[in-house]
Design a protein around this motif. Structure first.
Motif, PDB file in Angstrom:
ATOM      1  N   GLU A   1      -6.844  -6.434  -4.388  1.00  0.00           N
ATOM      2  CA  GLU A   1      -7.245  -6.575  -2.995  1.00  0.00           C
ATOM      3  C   GLU A   1      -8.716  -6.260  -2.767  1.00  0.00           C
TER       4      GLU A   1
ATOM      5  N   ASP B   1      -7.069  -0.067  -6.274  1.00  0.00           N
ATOM      6  CA  ASP B   1      -6.036  -0.953  -6.810  1.00  0.00           C
ATOM      7  C   ASP B   1      -5.472  -0.337  -8.085  1.00  0.00           C
TER       8      ASP B   1
ATOM      9  N   SER C   1     -10.066  -3.594  -1.578  1.00  0.00           N
ATOM     10  CA  SER C   1     -10.306  -2.924  -0.306  1.00  0.00           C
ATOM     11  C   SER C   1     -11.274  -1.768  -0.515  1.00  0.00           C
TER      12      SER C   1
ATOM     13  N   GLN D   1      -9.375   1.627  -0.516  1.00  0.00           N
ATOM     14  CA  GLN D   1      -8.244   1.864  -1.397  1.00  0.00           C
ATOM     15  C   GLN D   1      -8.642   1.704  -2.858  1.00  0.00           C
TER      16      GLN D   1
ATOM     17  N   GLY E   1      -1.770  -0.737  -3.697  1.00  0.00           N
ATOM     18  CA  GLY E   1      -3.003  -0.160  -3.191  1.00  0.00           C
ATOM     19  C   GLY E   1      -2.772   1.288  -2.813  1.00  0.00           C
TER      20      GLY E   1
ATOM     21  N   THR F   1       0.849  -1.182   0.000  1.00  0.00           N
ATOM     22  CA  THR F   1       0.000   0.000   0.000  1.00  0.00           C
ATOM     23  C   THR F   1       0.879   1.224   0.000  1.00  0.00           C
TER      24      THR F   1
END
Length: 206
Positions: A110, A117, A112, A115, A153, A4
């Motif tokens: 991921e 990607d 998330s 976040q 990320g 990240t």
């Protein structure tokens, strides 16, 4: 290994945020089976593809939409060439048909919700290249060799301008890229070593 990237305060201040209602457009969809995976193709110019018999479109950067697939053998057809690959469960894959040596890549995704990607595929002859974030004055991805990919990320939302660099020299640049929470952006680098081209596209599903 995917990491990240924490952006500097000045970088965030310079970035342009998207409206809140635009954040969830490309979230991971609900698969039809709990072990389903997703597969897409990066196509050469003018080529067409099917994944397990389903036609997949490539609207931007030669990157098709992800098609849902079941674990096991999957048939990929690009024009008149057919390839059978083995896929696992709950994974995103990309078949790099536009590469000099096509391969099945396990995407560093991921998903998330906090976040964005960011994935880059280096299908050019420039080896290796770095993806440089201009506003942050930092490398987002470094040392991506020909025929490989990498991912990171990023805290989102924000808008960044990226350059493709090699040994500190800018080879090409992209228009500003909007990065959204829970979404993914793919950058594809193609062309000769001395004059590569780069294009960006959002992740989409069939």
């Amino acid at each position: 290994m995917k990491t990240t990237l924490i952006l500097s305060a000045s970088m965030i201040a310079a970035a342009l945020a998207l409206p809140a209602n635009a954040q969830d457009d490309s979230l991971y969809p609900d698969p039809s089976a709990p072990d389903a995976s997703f597969l897409r193709v990066i196509l050469p110019d003018g080529a067409t593809a099917t994944v397990d018999g389903t036609a997949v479109e490539a609207p931007e950067a030669g990157v098709t939409a992800y098609a849902e697939v079941s674990p096991g053998e999957v048939e990929i057809a690009v024009d008149d060439t057919t390839q059978t690959v083995e896929v696992g469960a709950n994974t995103h894959y990309t078949w790099t048909a536009a590469a000099a040596e096509p391969a099945l890549v396990t995407d560093m995704v991921e998903d998330s919700p906090a976040q964005a990607d960011l994935l880059m595929y280096n299908l050019s002859e420039a080896d290796p290249v770095t993806l440089y974030a201009v506003e942050g004055e930092t490398a987002a991805l470094e040392g991506v060799e020909t025929g490989t990919h990498d991912g990171v990320g990023l805290k989102a939302p924000l808008t960044l301008t990226f350059e493709i660099r090699q040994d500190g020299e800018t080879l090409t640049s992209l228009d500003p890229v909007d990065l959204r929470r829970g979404a993914a952006t793919t950058i594809v680098v193609t062309g000769p070593a001395d004059a590569p081209e780069a294009a960006a596209t959002d992740r989409v599903y069939q």
